[in-house]
Design an enzyme around this catalytic site. Structure first.
Site, PDB file in Angstrom:
ATOM      1  CD  GLU A 115      22.110  42.673  46.363  1.00 10.35           C
ATOM      2  OE1 GLU A 115      21.939  43.892  46.700  1.00 10.35           O
ATOM      3  OE2 GLU A 115      22.327  41.551  47.094  1.00 10.35           O
TER       4      GLU A 115
ATOM      5  CG  MET B   4      19.608  42.593  49.359  1.00 10.40           C
ATOM      6  SD  MET B   4      19.348  42.624  51.899  1.00 10.40           S
ATOM      7  CE  MET B   4      20.321  43.952  52.004  1.00 10.40           C
ATOM      8  N   GLY B   5      20.249  39.671  46.839  1.00  2.00           N
ATOM      9  CA  GLY B   5      20.620  38.860  46.124  1.00  2.00           C
ATOM     10  C   GLY B   5      21.498  39.213  45.483  1.00  2.00           C
TER      11      GLY B   5
ATOM     12  NE  ARG C   1       5.745  56.423  40.565  1.00  2.00           N
ATOM     13  CZ  ARG C   1       5.180  57.610  39.389  1.00  2.00           C
ATOM     14  NH1 ARG C   1       5.766  56.988  37.824  1.00  2.00           N
ATOM     15  NH2 ARG C   1       4.511  58.518  38.842  1.00  2.00           N
TER      16      ARG C   1
ATOM     17  CG  HIS D 126      19.694  47.026  54.852  1.00  2.00           C
ATOM     18  ND1 HIS D 126      19.552  48.079  53.937  1.00  2.00           N
ATOM     19  CD2 HIS D 126      20.692  45.857  55.022  1.00  2.00           C
ATOM     20  CE1 HIS D 126      21.075  48.133  53.435  1.00  2.00           C
ATOM     21  NE2 HIS D 126      22.094  46.396  54.546  1.00  2.00           N
TER      22      HIS D 126
ATOM     23  CG  ASP E 254      22.395  36.715  49.709  1.00  2.00           C
ATOM     24  OD1 ASP E 254      20.984  37.454  49.402  1.00  2.00           O
ATOM     25  OD2 ASP E 254      22.998  37.735  49.996  1.00  2.00           O
TER      26      ASP E 254
ATOM     27  N   GLY F 213      26.324  39.643  57.724  1.00  2.00           N
ATOM     28  CA  GLY F 213      24.977  39.769  57.847  1.00  2.00           C
ATOM     29  C   GLY F 213      24.039  39.228  58.729  1.00  2.00           C
TER      30      GLY F 213
ATOM     31  CD  GLN G  29      14.594  41.819  50.717  1.00  4.80           C
ATOM     32  OE1 GLN G  29      14.916  40.774  49.149  1.00  4.80           O
ATOM     33  NE2 GLN G  29      15.770  43.684  49.925  1.00  4.80           N
TER      34      GLN G  29
ATOM     35  CB  THR H  56      22.997  33.754  54.083  1.00  4.45           C
ATOM     36  OG1 THR H  56      22.855  34.825  52.606  1.00  4.45           O
ATOM     37  CG2 THR H  56      23.844  32.413  53.404  1.00  4.45           C
TER      38      THR H  56
HETATM   39  O1  F6P Z   1      23.037  39.336  53.703  1.00  9.31           O
HETATM   40  C1  F6P Z   1      23.533  39.115  52.356  1.00  9.31           C
HETATM   41  C2  F6P Z   1      23.145  40.798  51.598  1.00  9.31           C
HETATM   42  O2  F6P Z   1      22.065  40.294  51.593  1.00  9.31           O
HETATM   43  C3  F6P Z   1      23.155  40.618  50.553  1.00  9.31           C
HETATM   44  O3  F6P Z   1      22.138  40.240  49.770  1.00  9.31           O
HETATM   45  C4  F6P Z   1      23.234  42.543  50.589  1.00  9.31           C
HETATM   46  O4  F6P Z   1      24.508  42.387  48.894  1.00  9.31           O
HETATM   47  C5  F6P Z   1      24.397  42.235  51.415  1.00  9.31           C
HETATM   48  O5  F6P Z   1      23.867  41.402  52.552  1.00  9.31           O
HETATM   49  C6  F6P Z   1      23.889  43.726  52.203  1.00  9.31           C
HETATM   50  O6  F6P Z   1      24.725  43.990  53.848  1.00  9.31           O
HETATM   51  P1  F6P Z   1      25.417  44.887  53.917  1.00  9.31           P
HETATM   52  O7  F6P Z   1      24.290  46.269  53.443  1.00  9.31           O
HETATM   53  O8  F6P Z   1      24.761  44.875  55.581  1.00  9.31           O
HETATM   54  O9  F6P Z   1      26.417  45.307  54.441  1.00  9.31           O
END
Ligand code: F6P
Length: 341
Positions: free
Chosen positions: A222, A169-170, A266, A272, A127, A10, A274, A125
């Site tokens: 997530e 994310m995470g 809510r 993305h 993450d 990613g 992030q 990353t």
């Molecule tokens: O870059 C890591 C990450 O952000 C994860 O936290 C997330 O699950 C994943 O990428 C989502 O990436 P993509 O939608 O680009 O496959």
């Protein structure tokens, strides 16, 4: 020397700063030439590359994304793609490779290093879950983005007396959730490392709203999951690509809180956002330090290692020691997050 560079997995803010540092150091200090492979390992397999020069990278330092493109593709022996990668590197007389990526990209880098190519990895990353380094490129920027989002949600939460759930994310580790949650003053922070009890959360929110506040912020990574034997059943849904379906745990938590407390709730899924946009100065500096260190390591004859931040210094760590492992949020940081709720 002819050196290749690629970005895999990613994307994240700071990749271009790392590429720029690699090219500048290689050209200026050692007179090396650099080839940029497009779309990660796929570009190496297919022989898809372009010459990278300082001039071509002018003004790239503050740009998000990666000028080389990226892909979630890793060469393996099974499908013959590792062989194609080695054939292309030999045909193009590439003596060394800088691989900027997360765990998957770095594992593949080690396979290529074992085959005799000099390889140095640079951890990236958002993450922040690469073992051996205190920070990976991209993490600092994504925490800033998430913190700003939480700050903004605070004011609207308070105006409307609402509970605001923010999913960040995470996948396997809750670094972004914990850092942005602490920085943004979240009341509840849920991460994969500490499965939660929905009854405890709703009891806490009811008590808080009865006693002294009319709003709450809940940050959820997530990959967060309920603890076994608690009153919420949930199994994380996955995309065919292996990623988690965005919004799944966030929406579910929002629903459970609304149902069980009666509070207006809510949900915001940052997704993305992030990973996009301009890197922070901290990510630019980290990426630049890693880029310079990677070229110096190659020139010193190191291979099969990553550049790593350890106690303010850049060290080299063997990929074999870190591959397939996960850097999770330590208990003392989880304690701080809980203490400030
Ligand atoms: O870059 C890591 C990450 O952000 C994860 O936290 C997330 O699950 C994943 O990428 C989502 O990436 P993509 O939608 O680009 O496959």
């Amino acid at each position: 020397m002819r050196i290749g560079v690629l970005t895999g997995g990613g994307d994240c803010p700071g990749l271009n700063a790392a590429i720029r540092a690699v090219v500048k150091r290689a050209e200026l200090e050692y007179g090396d030439s650099v080839l940029g492979f497009r779309n990660g390992w796929r570009g190496v397999r297919d022989g898809d590359f372009l010459p990278l020069t300082r001039a071509a990278l002018r003004n790239m330092l503050p740009q998000g994304g990666t000028v080389l493109g990226t892909a979630r593709f890793h060469p393996s022996k099974k499908d013959g793609s590792l062989e194609s990668v080695l054939r292309i590197l030999e045909a193009e007389r590439v003596e060394a490779l800088v691989c900027i990526g997360g765990d998957g990209t770095l594992k593949a880098a080690n396979r290529v290093a074992e085959a005799g190519i000099k390889v140095v990895g640079i951890p990236k990353t958002i993450d922040n879950d690469v073992v051996g380094t205190e920070l990976s490129i991209g993490f600092h920027t994504s925490v800033n983005i998430a913190t700003e989002a939480i700050d903004r949600l605070h004011t609207t939460a308070e105006s409307h007396n609402r509970v605001m759930v923010v999913e960040v994310m995470g996948h396997h580790a809750g670094w972004i959730a914990v850092h942005s949650g602490i920085a943004g003053g979240a009341e509840v922070i849920l991460i994969p490392e500490a499965p939660f009890d929905i009854d405890e959360i709703t009891a806490f929110l009811k008590h808080r709203h009865r006693s002294h506040a009319n709003f709450s912020i809940v940050v959820v990574a997530e990959g967060a999951v309920p603890a076994e034997g608690t009153s919420m059943e949930f199994s994380t849904p996955y995309l065919p690509t292996g990623g988690i379906v965005p919004g799944s745990i966030g929406e579910r938590i929002g629903h459970e809180i609304a149902e069980r407390t009666g509070f207006e709730t809510r949900v915001t899924v940052l997704g993305h956002v992030q990973r996009g946009g301009t890197p922070t100065s901290q990510d630019r500096v980290l990426a630049s330090r890693f880029g310079v260190a990677a070229i110096d390591a190659i020139q010193a004859g190191d291979t099969g290692v990553i550049t790593a931040l350890q106690c303010e210094r850049i060290e080299l760590v063997p990929i074999a020691e870190i591959a397939g492992k996960l850097k999770t949020v330590p208990p003392d940081l989880i304690k701080v997050a809980a203490a400030l709720a």
